[in-house]
Each structure stands twice: as structure tokens, then as C-alpha cells.
Design an enzyme around this catalytic site. Structure first.
Site, PDB file in Angstrom:
ATOM      1  CG  ASP A  39      54.761  53.881  37.057  1.00 57.98           C
ATOM      2  OD1 ASP A  39      54.701  54.729  36.157  1.00 57.98           O
ATOM      3  OD2 ASP A  39      53.891  53.757  37.927  1.00 57.98           O
TER       4      ASP A  39
ATOM      5  CB  CYS B 104      59.049  60.364  65.018  1.00 60.87           C
ATOM      6  SG  CYS B 104      58.907  60.939  63.324  1.00 60.87           S
TER       7      CYS B 104
ATOM      8  CG  HIS C  78      54.381  60.404  61.703  1.00 57.22           C
ATOM      9  ND1 HIS C  78      55.375  60.451  62.662  1.00 57.22           N
ATOM     10  CD2 HIS C  78      53.816  59.176  61.801  1.00 57.22           C
ATOM     11  CE1 HIS C  78      55.393  59.303  63.323  1.00 57.22           C
ATOM     12  NE2 HIS C  78      54.462  58.519  62.826  1.00 57.22           N
TER      13      HIS C  78
ATOM     14  CB  CYS D 268      58.399  63.792  61.169  1.00 57.08           C
ATOM     15  SG  CYS D 268      56.815  63.683  62.024  1.00 57.08           S
TER      16      CYS D 268
END
Lengths: 375, 375
Positions: free
Chosen positions: B90, B301, B332, B303
């Protein structure tokens, strides 16, 4: 097959293998400390990748948080913390005494205030055995009495006496399947008391033995002298554990004197305070001289920090209090001690431990070897 | 070959690929935020393993710490932070205004006090271009003026005017080799000003366009209404970036309205405050109801947290303020949003985005979808 085998000796130094229910531990072995069921900042897979073969868990802390009932219900400590390798649990004795909330010690046990909520609690040898049975550790430690350095001789004598009585009681208590139990000798640096404690503990038939009550604030030379004559008094065919040493020179000093296993919070604690253990000595990464330093912490290290990141980046992370800085420095420091210990083992096998130790001292320099920060 | 290709559309929603000097970014893409050259608590290899294809770096913070000179000397931002994939930086504009130490804005640039030491500093479009050139990011953003929600219309109008003038200047400044430059449209939720800003910015030939000045505190429905009519006014053949959205429903809402790229600190910030994003909604892991919960955060999941650890263990870690808890929850949460976004992309390719969105809403429940904590 015995659970401990010595594969090589070099002077008093020994290389061997400790066989546990969750795998083999090549010795000498440095145990990273997972006080609260986690080695601070390190995923278990990282410990494995770095070569850790055993970690230490803390009975005192786990008893209170999350509670042994929780860990038992969730399948035991290995499953709870996601580490399927060997785990040694201390008995809680060291915390009971070092956290200084002891209310009363009697022949039966010790009453103290929990460091978590200040509520009175009581540990006995039977409780220490039961908690460690339920945690399911591979090696359980006896509840011992650990007086501080400089305690009156009478106190040390009473600690020796009660430690032996408690050891008998804990040895008689049920243990987890395949769990080894280690006794702990006390006696500070008092030759007679230390000798008496070793005699009493060694006679009981433990699977291994620890020298407790050292590295608790006494003069370092006196401590090393004690290890030098005391370690050989412990049964040679069983593993010998020195509780609480983790500076590079100290590790080599106790290995030289016949110690097989040791542990310390030093590498992760230093990591969380921006300090790295390196072959140049300790580096404080907050130091401005690292601002543009493109080198890794250590050219020879293969850890996640050295593999990719510059000292300048690590300095940036620690000065900005970024989590990744703590993680990377903790990883590096644990790896440094694991590598140092693996090097010692290999040197013992080659019959070159003396040369290895000299080489390490020369590389580290006297100051660094003595644990001074060089920046 | 153009740097952006749309491979499928479904209503206003688009799936595509943004090609950068450091690799391809499948869109829609969620960008984890690496404010200070690190996505808090996550090693770059973990980001890669979780499927992150681009990360965001922050010009404002890196300008002050460690300084762009340091990063340039160490080989640029990619090398400095150990991430060889695409990076968007940015411009610093958002921080200059949101950190509220602005001293003066004039036609040439903005003077403000550094959040680090309080010293006066000055950003101009030329400086924003130069810093991002030296960082070597794959996508540089224009320095814009971002008024807060509820700012007087005259202020928003002046911001629109200066943002356009600055965009022309930044576009004329040198860039890094292969670096893409995105323009930013302002105008808040004011239809006329927003339309004017889009018209001005879109006419300049940027490589992509962002809707800035939204998600800054205004009413959510008004924000989404604005995105709905404003996004299609941005050139369709260029990527569209919505700055600062990261709640699951919000992501689907802006994707539905034609946005390709978005970023938010939400997943790591929630992770550091013990909160997990799940298909049950947000879970506050400090809650006592997880004390004995043997389930992973999310059954589906993959992860590092869900792969091995129970909610009970994660609760233990966060209540004990253990580093590993922050790391695992951050991992996560980032993974959750990456998976959600990958699911959206796949649904767009199948022409089933509407069904996907409904399914997510149904699973999350209305409350959860609106970002409420369910525990």
C-alpha cells in the site's frame, strides 16, 4: 532388552540410547522444556525436524492448568500436546520450592499455595506418581525436596532424608504402562549429604537417576566439582540426568563428567528476549550493529531462521516485537543446543570428546563460553 | 500477454489470474497482511503451504522501520522477508490519515507525525512511488487521501480532487522493473463524488484499480450499495481491489459485486485475541465450554491447528498466553479465509457462485455471517 544401553565412553563421558515407550533417545540428550505442554513458540513438528528426541513437561503447571483430569480425558499428554515422541515429566518438586509459596513440609508431603490462584494445595509422593501416571509420560520423576543454595546444613540433611523416604513411596505407587521412573539425589554441594543421598536413592532400583539441587544458585565451580565426583557414584548402567543446565559450556561440562540427559529453559527464554546463541557467543539482536547485517545468525546452522533470514531482518522483527522474531530465535537457540549435543555424542563415539570440547571453547571464546553476551 | 485475465464470470463476480513479476495470483484473492514485512506469527512457508498467493506489505511502517534504505540494501522486500511470491504494497496513505497525526495536507503532499517517534515527516506521490520502487513490490499503490466516514462533503470533494492529481504524478514517476501500479478511487459513499473519482482514476491507464475510502466506519449497507454500482464502473479488463475487508460474509459480498482482490488484518488480529473463524461462526477459545472439547476447531480444515490439536489444547494455550496458541489460531484464521476465497473462485468457474454464497450463509448462520461471536 534393557531400557538403557551405553554404546561408547570417552573418559567419564558416555554415549548411549535410552529406550522409552514412545521411542529411542540418543544420549547425551538435551531436552527442550515444554513447561505447559508446549515448548514456547515451537510446533512439535519443528522440534522433530530439528532433532529433538525427547521433551520435558511440567507436572506442577499441568496439574493446575489445564488439570490432569482434562489431559487424561483427552488421551494423555502426548496426544494433548501433539508430540508422539518421548516425554519426561518432572515431579513438581522444584516448582513447589522455587516458586516460594511453600506453607508447610512434613514427613508426608508438602503444602503450598498455587501460583495460579493462591489456593492451598498439597503434593505427596503418591500424588506425584498418580499425576504422572495419568499424564502418561515416558519418564516420571520422583517428588523431591530441593533446598535453595546456601540453605542451612540441617535443612539440606532433612531434605535428603525426606527425599529418600518419598522416593520409596513413589516407587511403590502405580505407574503408567511402560513408564520409567527416575530417582533424584539431593544434598546440595555438601559432600557427605550428597554421598548419602546418592547411596540411598541408588539402592532403590530406579530406572535412572538425577542430580537435583544443583544449578540452583551455588558457585559454579563447586557445582561442577560436585558433579565430577557425584555422577560416577550413580549406577553406571542407568541414565544420569542433570536437572537444569543449558548454556553451551555447562552442557559440555556435565557431559564430560558422565551426565546423559539435561534440560533447560534457556534457549527459548533467550529467544523471547531477542538473544541468539551462536558460535560467536550470544548475540543481542536488538543491537543497532545488526541493522544492515545481511548474514544469517550462523552460517552453518540449518534452522528456519538461518536458512533464509538476515540478522537485519531478525533485528527488525525483535525491535518491532513481532511474533515471528520470537519464534525464529527460539527455534534457532533450541537447534543450536541440539546440534551442540549431537556433536558431543558423535565426538564421544569417535573417542574425541576432549578435542570437541576444546574446539567449541576455542570457537566460542572464553567470554562467550562463560555465558557472557558479546554484543 | 496482458497482466490480468478473466477466466470466468458469474453475474458480476469474476474469476481470473493476475500475473506479476513474482508469480500468478488466482482471483478472487485474499491477501494476508504483512504490515511490517511479516504476516504476524506466520512463517512465509506456512503462508505458501496454506495457499496464499500474494501478501500485502505496508509502505508507511517499512518507511520508518527498518527504513527503505535497509530493505533496499538487503535486496528488496521479497528477500528481506523471505517471501518470493507476489507482494502488493500500500502507499501509506491510509496510515497517514487513520493514525491521526496529520499536521497538514496541501496540493503537494501531506505532512504528519511519525507514529514511531513523533517526528514530522512528509509523503508525496513521488515519495510513495520511490519507496515502493525501492521495496520492489509487484504491485504499488497510489498515495491517496482517505477521509474518515462522515467527513464533510467538501473534504471528500477535495480528497477526490487531490487524489486524482496525485495519481497523475505517481503514474509519471519511475517504478521497479515489472512493477504494476494501481490507482485508488475515493469519494466515500457520495454517488457523485465516487463516480467522479472513478472516472478520473480510470482514465489514467493504471494496471488495476482500488476502491479506497470504504470500510472506514460507514454503514455497511451503504458501503455495499456503493460497491455494487461503483465496481462495475472500474475498467472490467483490469483487476479491482477492495481495501480492507476480511469477514467471511463481507468477502463474499464484495466478490459478488465484482471485486477481485481484498485484504484485511482480521484473521491474524482475531488469532492474537484467541478467536477462531469457523463454519460455526467465531469461537472465543477462552470460553470455559472448550475446556474438555476434544474436537478440532474445524473438522474439515487441514491447517496446522486442526490437523492435530483439540479445542481443549488451544484453549489451554490461549488462557496460558502461550505463543503457540497465537500462532495456531492465526494460521487457522488465515487458512479459513483463503479456503473460503478459493471456494468462491471455484464456484464462479462452475457458475454456481450464488449457490456457494447461500451455502456459506446457511452454514455460518445469520449471526455468524454478520461477524457476531457465537460463544
Amino acid at each position: 532388552m534393557t531400557h538403557f544401553e551405553i554404546t561408547a565412553t570417552d573418559g567419564a563421558a558416555r554415549a548411549g540410547v535410552l529406550r522409552t515407550a514412545h521411542g529411542d533417545v540418543p544420549t547425551p540428550a538435551f531436552m527442550p522444556v515444554g513447561t505447559k505442554a508446549t515448548v514456547k513458540g515451537l510446533h512439535p513438528d519443528r522440534l522433530r525436524a530439528m532433532g529433538a528426541s525427547i521433551v520435558l513437561g511440567n507436572t506442577y503447571h499441568l496439574f493446575f492448568r489445564p488439570g490432569v483430569d482434562v489431559i487424561e480425558e483427552l488421551g494423555g499428554l502426548h496426544r494433548f500436546m501433539g508430540w508422539d515422541g518421548p516425554i519426561l515429566t518432572d515431579s513438581g518438586g522444584f516448582q513447589v520450592f522455587s516458586l516460594r509459596h511453600t506453607l508447610d513440609v512434613d514427613d508426608d508431603g508438602v503444602t503450598f499455595r498455587s501460583v495460579y490462584d493462591g489456593d492451598p494445595a498439597r503434593f505427596t509422593p503418591e500424588l506425584a506418581a498418580d499425576v504422572q501416571r495419568r499424564l502418561g509420560s515416558d519418564v516420571a520423576m520422583c517428588l523431591d525436596l530441593c533446598p535453595p543454595a546456601g540453605a542451612p546444613r540441617a535443612d539440606v540433611g532433612l531434605a535428603v532424608e525426606r527425599t529418600a523416604a518419598w522416593a520409596r513411596r513413589q516407587l511403590a505407587a502405580p505407574r503408567a504402562e511402560g513408564q520409567l521412573v527416575f530417582g533424584i539425589a539431593q544434598g546440595g554441594i555438601d559432600p557427605e549429604l550428597r554421598r548419602r543421598s546418592i547411596g540411598e536413592i541408588a539402592s532403590l532400583g530406579f530406572d535412572g537417576h538425577a542430580l537435583g539441587g544443583l544449578s540452583v544458585g551455588e558457585d559454579r565451580d563447586a557445582m561442577l566439582d560436585t558433579v565430577a565426583w557425584a555422577a560416577p557414584l550413580l549406577p553406571a548402567e542407568r541414565p544420569r540426568y542433570f536437572m537444569g543446565i543449558g548454556d553451551p559450556l555447562g552442557i559440555l561440562d556435565v557431559v564430560e563428567r558422565g551426565i546423559d540427559i539435561f534440560d533447560c529453559v534457556l534457549p527459548t527464554r533467550l529467544g523471547r528476549t531477542a538473544t541468539a546463541l551462536t558460535w560467536e557467543g550470544r548475540l543481542n539482536l536488538k543491537n543497532a550493529r545488526f541493522r544492515r547485517d545481511a548474514r544469517p545468525l550462523d552460517e552453518e546452522c540449518g534452522c528456519l531462521a538461518c536458512d533464509r533470514f538476515s540478522r537485519a531482518y531478525l533485528r527488525h522483527l525483535v525491535t518491532q516485537q513481532e511474533l515471528l522474531g520470537l519464534i525464529l530465535l527460539s527455534e534457532h537457540n533450541v537447534r543450536f543446543l541440539l546440534d551442540l549435543t549431537a556433536g558431543a555424542r558423535s565426538a564421544i563415539e569417535r573417542g574425541e570428546f576432549g578435542r570437541y570440547r576444546s574446539g567449541v571453547l576455542e570457537r566460542l571464546g572464553a567470554e562467550a563460553a562463560a555465558g557472557q553476551e558479546v554484543t
